[in-house]
Design a protein around this motif. Sequence first.
Motif, short mmCIF file in Angstrom:
data_model
loop_
_atom_site.label_atom_id
_atom_site.label_comp_id
_atom_site.label_asym_id
_atom_site.label_seq_id
_atom_site.Cartn_x
_atom_site.Cartn_y
_atom_site.Cartn_z
N GLU A 52 -12.41 -11.98 -8.41
CA GLU A 52 -12.23 -12.57 -9.56
C GLU A 52 -13.16 -13.67 -8.23
OE1 GLU A 52 -11.89 -11.09 -12.37
OE2 GLU A 52 -11.28 -9.11 -10.93
N ASN A 90 -11.91 -9.86 -18.03
CA ASN A 90 -11.70 -11.11 -18.98
C ASN A 90 -11.37 -11.45 -20.65
OD1 ASN A 90 -14.78 -13.18 -21.14
ND2 ASN A 90 -13.45 -12.97 -19.14
N HIS A 117 -15.92 -17.26 -15.25
CA HIS A 117 -15.36 -16.10 -14.59
C HIS A 117 -16.47 -15.09 -13.90
CE1 HIS A 117 -12.67 -12.37 -15.33
NE2 HIS A 117 -12.79 -12.84 -14.18
N THR A 119 -17.19 -11.36 -11.95
CA THR A 119 -15.66 -10.17 -11.93
C THR A 119 -17.06 -9.29 -10.90
OG1 THR A 119 -14.10 -8.60 -12.42
CG2 THR A 119 -15.51 -9.77 -13.89
N PHE A 128 -18.45 -14.65 -17.17
CA PHE A 128 -18.34 -14.63 -18.05
C PHE A 128 -18.13 -16.52 -18.26
CE2 PHE A 128 -16.69 -10.57 -17.78
CZ PHE A 128 -17.30 -9.97 -18.87
N ASN A 140 -16.28 -17.68 -25.69
CA ASN A 140 -16.23 -17.35 -24.64
C ASN A 140 -17.74 -16.24 -24.93
OD1 ASN A 140 -15.21 -15.88 -21.70
ND2 ASN A 140 -15.63 -14.16 -23.19
N GLN A 142 -20.64 -12.99 -22.37
CA GLN A 142 -21.14 -12.67 -21.10
C GLN A 142 -22.20 -13.11 -20.81
OE1 GLN A 142 -20.05 -8.11 -21.50
NE2 GLN A 142 -21.42 -8.29 -19.28
#
Length: 267
Positions: A52, A90, A117, A119, A128, A140, A142
Amino acid sequence: MTLIISWIGVDDNKEGKKPASLYIASDSRYSWGKADKYDHGIKVFGSSRFPEIFGFCGDVLIPSIIMGQLLPQIDSGIILNDLDNGNEKNNKILDFISTSIENYPKGQSTGSFTILHGTRSGKEFSCFKTTFDKVNGLKNEQIHLPNISTKICSEGSGKKEFDTNFQEWERERHNNYRTSRGVFHCLSETLKTIKDPMTGGLPQIVGLYRIENFRLFGIVENDKKYIYGKESSEDINSNRIEWRNENFERMNPETLKILSGAQRQPI
């Protein structure tokens, strides 16, 4: 507000073109309006326990508090599970951010912020973007990862200048067209000439590859070593991390020269 960017490196393999690396990079400036600045602020983060990586721009205090609480709990194995996919991880992180904001004094937030973020689940990468402001609240999304090496996100008050400069790297005639190193080179060049007073200092970068967890990169600039924008003049174990120059070439931290066997990149 600062500047944060993310990009992917794509390789060819048996299954075709797929992301092989994911990076988040930022400038190193904390600023108090136009009144004062600090060019050693940490804005990118990573977990040593899970694959992460994170970065933020905008309001400094709330994301710094969130990262300071979130990462130790990820590293302790009490938030994420080894079998979680990217969306599951997430979602858990988004819940953590949401409850952190709910408990923060409503009148004390100094503005909006964005948290990236990145990952990896198995060998599949995801990224994200979480944004917050007092009007729209928490959102939020993606970020789409194309099958080419390129920038996937840029945010902050330095975004406009970076995006304008990046148009040059997006021309097919450019030596670094659609390369991972091209995005970082553009960031380095932008920070040298940027007019936005809230963006500055040296770049800082974290990344993910297909194996292992996050990687912290040191920066070699003008025959000096920097980590998170701060010169590493102390007696440190330099060989524990990777070092790159402004062209994203691998550097020997002892000699401050291009690492033996590393490919010199065109500029």
